[in-house]
Design an enzyme around this catalytic site. Sequence first.
Site, PDB file in Angstrom:
ATOM      1  CG  ASP A 280      46.871  -0.073  44.495  1.00  0.00           C
ATOM      2  OD1 ASP A 280      46.409  -0.582  45.535  1.00  0.00           O
ATOM      3  OD2 ASP A 280      46.164   0.484  43.640  1.00  0.00           O
TER       4      ASP A 280
ATOM      5  CD  GLU B  89      42.398  -6.365  46.020  1.00  0.00           C
ATOM      6  OE1 GLU B  89      41.778  -6.299  44.944  1.00  0.00           O
ATOM      7  OE2 GLU B  89      42.288  -5.501  46.918  1.00  0.00           O
TER       8      GLU B  89
END
Length: 350
Positions: free
Chosen positions: A43, A250
């Site tokens: 991420d 997301e």
Amino acid sequence: MESEKKPEAEMSDAERKQQLDLKKARSFKPKNPPLVTNIYTADPSAHVFNEKIYIYPSHDIETDSAINDDGDHFAMRDYHVLSIDNHSEEVTDHGVALSLEDIKWASKQLWAPDAAEKSGQFYFYFPARDYDGIFRIGVAISDTPSGPFKAQESYIEGSFSIDPAVFKDDDGSYYLYFGGLWGGQLQNWRDGKFSIQDSYPADNEPALPAKMAKLSDDMLTLAEPVKDIVIVDESGAPITTGDNERRFFEASWLHKYQGKYYFSYSTGDTHKIAYGIADNPYGPFVYQGVILNPVLGWTNHHSIVFHQEKWWLFYHDSSLSSGKTHLRCVKKTELIHDINGKILPITAYD
């Protein structure tokens, strides 16, 4: 692993994807190496601070938690900060920047973070579950981009869900983008209230949108009510719930190129990074296409940054762990806008 003993029909989406990845990992030939191999990272949120790239990833760890579609196997407990030397390209791991034990309101799962700078202070935005099991977004502060960061006493009032991303516009305004489906709990929020029951629109109805709000001058609170980020097709119709090749799932990110605002995101269970373009930071964003094709691993998460006259895409995959979906590694590759402003799609493997 427990998932390997189950019939495929009983597996979650995450288990099925990992089974496939474990089998094919050796045949993948990644184009880009991991930035670091001493820890597992994922991420990646990349920014240029003090003329240098700093990366704010999540820190993957081994876990006994079950692999499932709520992401319980992503059990991260602290954050590290990485930076890249401008000349040698050497990557430095600056060590632990913030730990779960130092966040009074958080119970577990330090998922994908981001960071911003204002007036010489550095603000670190992160999601975690509170003691009711609800994902909130917190802020921590440091005098340096590498931390360590000191967390505020509580989470941002009015915040919820996951994957915060902060965008600084040319006029000095800052905007917070966030949200995620399934384990990210976006489907549990209605009219500002959390419900234990999942609720999704019908397949032919507009998909659940990402969320955003302008940040206050103190960078610690929201300056306005949370708003929807709507993605539409070329005719102006909102992307629908059933269109999981294009709908938001997301991993919000925003960058600006030639006066246009590019909102990019993960499509989740179809494993792509896609994007739309708008004339302002609120949208609606007109869907344009895919930035990054599926990678090894269940998740796909990215950031985009301009540095030394080039645009860069930071992303992760599970190549370092030979396909384990919760043990990922951060990578980077050049990103190119064509003469019309479209982003050329990227494949991470030869």
